[in-house]
Write a protein that holds these residues in place. Sequence first.
Motif, PDB file in Angstrom:
ATOM      1  N   UNK A  17       0.818  -1.217   0.000  1.00 31.74           N
ATOM      2  CA  UNK A  17       0.000   0.000   0.000  1.00 31.74           C
ATOM      3  C   UNK A  17       0.848   1.261   0.000  1.00 31.74           C
ATOM      4  N   UNK A  18       2.006   1.212   0.665  1.00 30.45           N
ATOM      5  CA  UNK A  18       2.905   2.371   0.677  1.00 30.45           C
ATOM      6  C   UNK A  18       3.372   2.653  -0.753  1.00 30.45           C
ATOM      7  N   UNK A  19       3.757   1.578  -1.455  1.00 33.25           N
ATOM      8  CA  UNK A  19       4.239   1.731  -2.840  1.00 33.25           C
ATOM      9  C   UNK A  19       3.127   2.174  -3.774  1.00 33.25           C
ATOM     10  N   UNK A  20       1.980   1.503  -3.688  1.00 27.03           N
ATOM     11  CA  UNK A  20       0.910   1.729  -4.655  1.00 27.03           C
ATOM     12  C   UNK A  20       0.177   3.048  -4.439  1.00 27.03           C
ATOM     13  N   UNK A  21       0.056   3.456  -3.160  1.00 20.28           N
ATOM     14  CA  UNK A  21      -0.743   4.645  -2.858  1.00 20.28           C
ATOM     15  C   UNK A  21       0.115   5.838  -2.446  1.00 20.28           C
ATOM     16  N   UNK A  23      -7.684   0.830  -2.789  1.00 21.10           N
ATOM     17  CA  UNK A  23      -6.692   0.073  -3.571  1.00 21.10           C
ATOM     18  C   UNK A  23      -7.398  -1.052  -4.326  1.00 21.10           C
ATOM     19  N   UNK A  24      -8.251  -1.782  -3.632  1.00 25.35           N
ATOM     20  CA  UNK A  24      -8.971  -2.882  -4.289  1.00 25.35           C
ATOM     21  C   UNK A  24      -9.962  -2.376  -5.337  1.00 25.35           C
ATOM     22  N   UNK A  25     -10.650  -1.281  -5.038  1.00 26.70           N
ATOM     23  CA  UNK A  25     -11.599  -0.731  -6.025  1.00 26.70           C
ATOM     24  C   UNK A  25     -10.843  -0.356  -7.298  1.00 26.70           C
ATOM     25  N   UNK A  80      -3.335   9.907  -5.580  1.00 26.15           N
ATOM     26  CA  UNK A  80      -2.702   8.722  -6.164  1.00 26.15           C
ATOM     27  C   UNK A  80      -3.664   7.952  -7.075  1.00 26.15           C
ATOM     28  N   UNK A  81      -4.970   8.308  -7.032  1.00 25.86           N
ATOM     29  CA  UNK A  81      -5.957   7.553  -7.831  1.00 25.86           C
ATOM     30  C   UNK A  81      -6.090   8.144  -9.227  1.00 25.86           C
TER      31      UNK A  81
END
Length: 327
Positions: A250-254, A273-275, A326-327
Amino acid sequence: MSNYKSTDALMRHLRNNGIAISGSSQKQQLINTGYFHGYKGYRFFVSSNRKIPFTSYKEINATIQYDTKLKSLLYGKMMLIETALKNIALNTIMAETDSNSIYDMYDKAVSSYKNAPTGTSEDIKKKFQNNKLNLQGSIQNSVAAAYRKENPKITHFYNTVNYNEVPIWAIFEILTMGDFGYLLSCLTQDVRRKISRNIGLNLSSDTNCTLVYKYVYALKDLRNAIAHNDVVYDTRFRKMDPSRPMKQCLILEMGLPYINFKTIGDYIILICYFLELLKVSKTEIKAFIREFEKMTKEYEEQVSSDVATITVHPDLFSRMTILKNSI
């Protein structure tokens, strides 16, 4: 001697304990939310040694209403994620085993003594076999319970003459989220990796492919709290400590500075993240975050700053801003 207290006596008791409460509308709120579910359940944050400095029933009611709105907001998203993850896992398993038979899944997709990778220690092989037997038992129990309750998804296969077995897709329909997480944990690493890839998880820090079932366990705790109308906003439902991969991913992705699953904000981040992985539109995800922020701000305005300091994490809104960007 009975300890039973009438609603009026409970109101007096609250006043004696420094909580301002009066009038028929607050009396009705106390009746509706219940003294035990409401006041007793909400007067502390996470654990009973962390009392919230409420001075009025208005603040308690605002906290209960905030928690209730939060559950309504999360419910639909949780159902969407649960259904989608089950379907992705199911399709991957059927593609891997080239079959919709549960026995083929046990044989080819679940870790056991026989199919353990070369060089696996005796202890681990036995652990695999134990887990496999536990899994078979729990699935058997789920099927039996569904049949007892006359669940048409299951009775259909048993109450027809040419029945041979319940297909794996029907079994997935009746698994609880906890059982589903356990099933994922029993699959071979290879099958877990394929499911994780099909979901789109970032596996860079997940060498053993544990991420997929650990995230399901984390979501399951939240889902059950929502379903049983337990307190959600302070994450007291949390039953597990997050693993390093759960945090790293989550740190990396968001793009977040840290993740610890100690506040509701982290669960909002996990859901988003899942959505995102499930290709829900950016517009919808951002609307979900904004709704959460709006509810939280409205709540903050209804309680004293002493209460809000405890119940709303100081960096919640800055984390939500990072999340939206981040989205």
